[in-house]
Design an enzyme around this catalytic site. Structure first.
Site, PDB file in Angstrom:
ATOM      1  N   ARG B  19      -8.688 -45.942  16.980  1.00  0.00           N
ATOM      2  CA  ARG B  19      -9.070 -45.313  15.750  1.00  0.00           C
ATOM      3  C   ARG B  19      -7.737 -44.886  15.336  1.00  0.00           C
ATOM      4  NH1 ARG B  19     -13.912 -41.726  16.619  1.00  0.00           N
ATOM      5  NH2 ARG B  19     -13.059 -41.706  18.875  1.00  0.00           N
ATOM      6  N   ASN B  37     -16.573 -44.825  15.188  1.00  0.00           N
ATOM      7  CA  ASN B  37     -16.872 -45.381  16.639  1.00  0.00           C
ATOM      8  C   ASN B  37     -18.542 -45.383  16.492  1.00  0.00           C
ATOM      9  OD1 ASN B  37     -14.982 -46.234  17.985  1.00  0.00           O
ATOM     10  ND2 ASN B  37     -15.033 -44.244  19.231  1.00  0.00           N
TER      11      ASN B  37
END
Ligand SMILES: [Fe+3]
Ligand SMILES: [Mg+2]
Ligand SMILES: [Zn+2]
Ligand SMILES: [Zn+2]
Lengths: 330, 770
Positions: B19, B37
């Site tokens: 990320r 996520n």
């Protein structure tokens, strides 16, 4: 040497003569002497009955013969079930050409063993089959025992119980193998074939939860059956397993495991921890139990498994085998 | 033109800095939107003027440890976002994100570890999104600190800030910690008294330390101290089995051991396995003999945790790092068990309080034919899946074999093989098998409906499968599973010819198979050729006494006249032992007919006097190979690897010949000439190494000639089975195959031995289940 011919089984004069001169002569007792189609037996107690057929090869081996085995096998089945063996039937199937001297030797051995065990042969039968239709001699014995309040069996087994064996493992298996194959081991091994009822009488007491005679399949298979029936696990200690040096040596060479070898004069006893010490002392006081030992204990975890603790402290699973010990090393 | 994409990526995209990577790239390119996520991977909303370029770069520039197995995007409505944000994780339905294996400490963390000004200076548990524990600490999915054994350590404000900061290297690194808030080590002596330090001085003094690492305990001592090594060997009752080493750095390894580029890459890889390397001639007596008696190789790894790195503050370059277990028992991984079970072995205990959830041994690889071959697959590789050529009809479990067990779970198009568990005859190992089977199912989110098991009736795993409550149970022949495992790894569904060579597998004729030429695929197989059946006296007891096998093979293969000449070969067998063997052979008593390849190696090893009593599995064959390799190195002018010499095609006659007989449809490899040739050379007093080398060479020729004889048409040739963990034999076969234009495939990410068996089991099971 005189040999069995077909006429010995025809029901005629020769049959009668064989029964008279061999069976009747050595096994004589009031019941057998009734010579009726069926024998009447006294008594009103609860009964136990078992039957077994014996086809061992060789028929004579170090420590016994097929006759002794036929008596012991059936008596022991009754005794470990908690019954007092009383009466035996004796059915013999003979191959044409079998030496009559050998038959007499076997019958005499039956006589000695049954007398020693205090059991009477109360009825019998003899058949002769053509050469090649049987291998020398087959024997079937059925045993009847009386049952007092000896309620033992797998259902009585509890976690915490001890596992005892009345003596060394695998003597019968190795001795039969050696005699059959003509193997020479450094230390000869003699079959342990023996009637166990007096030994069992000597140590039987409250606290004895289960008894088995570990014959074919040996201690390993017998304990696997018990562990499954009782839904417990059994942990054995390798160092405590009593072994004759001859058996140990033969096993090392041949790749056999004494835990899976046949015994014919040993009893496995599962007993409460409180009674274990006394049962062991009593066993050891009897000539057939001199080498008795506590070999393991019953546990709760992993029901159905039999484990062997090695001297290094690890545990090995003693499984139920397919047949022989099949190689597994990859 | 401004567009908006909704992007979905899956694979290893969590716990690897994914990320922050997306975030940085979005910032750099002026992309707005968000990333989060989920239990199905990473979701991204991206909008702006360069979204297609962003998407392309996103796939191309992924972080080193990430692995994308699923990618898709669709155009969506413009959201008019003002910036790019990392959103909270969201959970939905069943998770199918891949869990990362454990990762060796990264360079950045190592630098911080040595930086006196850094917050985590000398902190033994330093890690970041690019490194550190993963699989070994994960209790459940999704991968989140609360579902790992790090849940016991609430983060201090400093760590928490780094954890929350998208551009930080520790952003959402679940095991992040520092000395203020994280796990700590503790050194105990054998009496349980707390001592100071990491045990470095104690190691330097020659003492043995049990050290808790990433996947379990190691027993550690100074590899340069013969007395210490000897003592460890005695206390561990280890026989002759080689010890693994950990080296200070690549430089010291290169000083004493030959390291190729591929081997260097393996040593430095994030999996950091033990790599089996050949010693250099000039390393002379640098390594004590007790490390690996009789072998020319050593297994070496680099420090893969910060704690390991700190140990090398000591003045030693190599440490023995052998698994902390007792003979025949599973790896120890809790403090309590270590202190209890290893107290007779270790003088000190270096413990820590970060719990290990999945015990995991070190992996072992060796480069064979320029490719890494896994001897043992565990830490660093598990739980990565194999992608299978087809979807599984139902979720399925392969229970593996009896020795060196690993099991495998399959669903969709993925198969997850467990870490190496051990030999199933040991009860503790079997317990570990059941424990890991239960927890592995959670990690990979597969609950099997079908079980596939080996055809050997007495395998513990067979009994386990038969006793279980799975609705479908499928029996699989051992060597068929070996073959199909390799096909599966290569995505091949068409039938192929395989040379499967190993020790023991249950055959359909109720005999013990081992050296098999099978043609088939998951649907079935035909046995086209095999080694002739030879008598294995006493089964496994014989396998532990290779001289008995050698004797039985000789007596079976040689003529009476020839046999009479071999008398002095059997001097080491007692007269009584010979007599029993004779009787056994004559009466076929406790004799198992086997076409085993492993037992042939055992027999030859014993004939040459190299190994006559086995203390660890495969010892006779391993020492035979090593003797052959040593002989070759000594007798070749250069230091080239012994197997790299390519044969001249016109000079292909091997020293010992393998012949064939036909048995119906099947070709039988006859080894009489080979065996007799070896015996004659032994009687002539030829060097064992010379004979051992030519045995390997001749067997390789025999294998390739058999393949040529079978002429099975198109398709690659599969080489597999435990015997192909033998580098010399394998490389000889590869060289010959190349010369004859035969394309070869081998196991890639799974071991060719029984550690890779379970994948084959589930692929075949899938074919047969309804
Ligand atoms: Fe195998
Ligand atoms: Mg019976
Ligand atoms: Zn790092
Ligand atoms: Zn902190």
């Amino acid at each position: 040497m005189e040999r069995i011919i077909m006429a010995h089984g025809s029901g005629g004069r020769l049959s009668h003569q064989l029964v008279q001169e061999i069976f009747q002569r050595h096994l004589s007792n009031d019941f057998l002497n009734q010579m009726n189609d069926a024998t009447c037996l006294p008594g009103s107690e609860k009964l136990a009955i078992t039957t077994d057929s014996f086809v061992v090869s060789p028929i004579f081996f170090r420590g016994g013969d097929i006759g002794k085995l036929a008596v012991c096998g059936t008596i022991n089945d009754l005794a470990v079930a908690g019954a007092q063996p009383r009466y035996l039937s004796l059915a013999v199937i003979l191959e044409e050409g079998f030496p009559i001297d050998d038959l007499e030797r076997i019958v005499m051995s039956i006589a000695v063993t049954s007398r020693q065990a205090g059991v009477a042969i109360v009825c019998g039968d003899t058949k002769v089959v053509e050469r090649g239709s049987a291998d020398k001699i087959f024997i079937n014995t059925t045993g009847i025992g009386s049952v007092q309040e000896r309620l033992v069996g797998p259902h009585c087994i509890k976690p915490g119980d001890y596992v005892l064996i009345s003596g060394t493992l695998g003597d019968h298996g190795i001795s039969i193998l050696a005699d059959r194959e003509g193997l020479e081991f450094e230390t000869p091994v003699i079959s342990d074939c023996a009637p166990l009822n007096h030994l069992i009488d000597s140590f039987y007491m409250p606290g004895v939860h289960c008894m088995r005679d570990p014959t074919r399949g040996g201690v390993g298979t017998t304990l696997n059956e018990l562990a499954r029936q009782a839904q417990v696990s059994i942990l054995l200690e390798e160092e405590k397993l009593p072994l004759n040096p001859g058996v140990a040596g033969a096993c090392g060479m041949l790749g056999l495991d004494p835990l899976y070898l046949a015994n014919e004069g040993k009893v496995l006893v599962i007993v409460s921890p409180e009674a274990a010490e006394r049962v062991l002392t009593q066993m050891r006081a009897h000539p057939l139990g001199k080498e008795a030992a506590v070999i393991g204990r019953v546990e709760e975890a992993d029901p159905g498994l039999v484990l062997l603790e090695t001297p290094l402290g690890g545990k090995r699973i003693v499984g139920m085998l397919e047949g022989e010990h099949l190689p597994r090393i990859c | 033109m401004t567009t908006a994409y909704f992007i979905h990526l899956n694979g290893i995209v969590q716990g690897v800095g994914f990320r922050p990577y997306v975030y940085r790239l979005a910032h750099e390119m002026g992309i707005k939107g968000w990333v989060n996520n989920s239990s199905h991977g990473v979701y991204i909303h991206a909008e702006g003027s360069h979204v297609p370029v962003f998407y392309r770069r996103l796939l191309q520039e992924v972080p080193p440890l990430a692995k994308i197995t699923h990618e898709e995007y669709r155009e969506v409505a413009f959201g008019n976002y003002a910036d790019f944000a990392i959103l909270q994780s969201q959970e939905e339905g069943q998770a199918d994100v891949l869990i990362s294996p454990d990762i060796a400490t990264c360079g950045d963390c190592l630098a911080e570890l040595r930086d006196a000004k850094d917050l985590r200076y000398r902190y033994p548990f330093i890690n970041c999104t690019n490194c550190g524990p993963r699989y070994t600490i994960i209790q459940d999915v999704p991968y989140d600190r609360a579902q790992t054994t790090m849940q016991a350590f609430p983060m201090c404000p400093v760590c928490a800030q780094e954890y929350e900061e998208p551009l930080n290297r520790r952003f959402h690194a679940q095991p992040v910690a520092c000395s203020q808030c994280g796990p700590a080590v503790q050194l105990l002596n054998a009496q349980g008294d707390i001592c100071t330090g990491l045990g470095i001085e104690q190691i330097a003094r020659g003492e043995i330390i049990a050290i808790k690492g990433l996947g379990g305990f190691h027993l550690v001592c100074d590899a340069g101290n013969p007395t210490a090594v000897q003592r460890l060997r005695q206390r561990k009752e280890r026989g002759a089995k080689p010890f693994a080493l950990m080296a200070r750095n690549l430089e010291v390894i290169g000083r004493y051991l030959k390291v190729s580029l591929i081997e260097e890459e393996l040593l430095k890889s994030s999996a950091a396995p033990i790599v089996v390397l050949e010693r250099k001639k000039e390393s002379g007596n640098y390594f004590p003999d007790e490390l690996a008696p009789g072998l020319h190789t050593l297994g070496v790894m680099l420090p893969y945790t910060p704690l390991h790195a700190l140990l090398f503050d000591g003045a030693f370059d190599f440490l023995v790092m052998t698994s902390g277990n007792l003979s025949g028992r599973p790896l120890i991984y809790t403090n309590e068990e270590a202190v209890r079970e290893l107290k007779g072995i270790a003088d000190y205990f270096l413990l820590h309080n970060r719990d290990i959830f999945h015990p995991c041994d070190d992996s072992v690889v060796q480069v064979i034919g320029d490719e890494a071959v896994l001897h043992r697959r565990a830490r660093g590789y598990v739980p990565l899946p194999q992608k299978c050529p087809q979807d599984f009809k139902a979720s399925i479990l392969g229970v593996g074999g009896e020795l060196k067990n690993a099991f495998c779970l399959g669903a969709k198009d993925r198969a997850f093989t467990s870490q190496y568990i051990g030999d199933m005859e040991g009860y503790e190992n079997f317990q570990r098998f059941r424990q890991e089977l239960a927890s592995f199912q959670k990690v990979v989110q597969i609950v099997p409906e079908v079980v596939a098991y080996d055809a050997h009736p007495d395998f513990q795993t067979t009994q386990f499968a038969l006793a279980g409550s799975w609705p479908q149970k499928i029996k699989v022949q051992h060597h068929h599973a070996h073959l199909v495992s390799v096909l599966g790894e290569h995505g091949i569904t068409a039938p192929a010819l395989g040379v499967v060579c190993d020790g023991t597998g249950w055959g359909e004729d109720r005999r013990i198979w081992g050296f098999e030429f099978l043609k088939g695929n998951a649907e079935g197989y035909r046995r086209l050729a095999h080694l002739e059946y030879l008598p294995l006296p006493g089964g496994d007891a014989g396998a532990k006494h290779p001289l008995r096998i050698a004797y039985a093979y000789g007596k079976t293969l040689l003529s009476e006249q020839e046999w009479l000449m071999t008398e002095r070969l059997w001097e080491r067998l007692a007269a009584a032992e010979q007599k029993i063997l004779d009787q056994q052979l004559e009466k076929r008593l406790q004799i198992f007919e086997t076409s085993s390849g492993g037992r042939l190696f055992d027999a030859v090893s014993a004939l040459l006097g190299i190994c006559t009593s086995v203390t660890y599995e495969g010892q006779a064959a391993i020492e035979l190979e090593s003797k052959a390799a040593q002989w070759f190195c000594k007798n070749s002018e250069d230091e080239l690897s012994y197997s790299k010499i390519s044969p001249k095609i016109d000079d292909l006659e091997p020293r010992y010949l393998i012949e064939w007989a036909e048995d119906g449809e099947c070709l039988i490899l006859k080894v009489k000439e080979l065996y007799w040739g070896i015996i004659q050379d032994v009687l002539d007093g030829k060097e064992p190494g010379f004979i051992a080398y030519h045995f390997h060479d001749s067997l390789a020729h025999g294998i390739v000639r058999t393949v040529l004889k079978l002429q099975v048409g198109e398709g690659p040739l599969v080489l597999t089975g435990g015997v192909f963990q033998n580098k010399l034999l394998t490389e000889k076969v590869l060289v010959l195959c190349k010369a004859f234009g035969i394309q070869v495939i081998r196991a890639k990410e799974l071991p060719p031995g029984d550690g890779g068996l379970a994948l084959g089991q589930i692929l075949i099971g899938n074919e047969r289940c309804s």
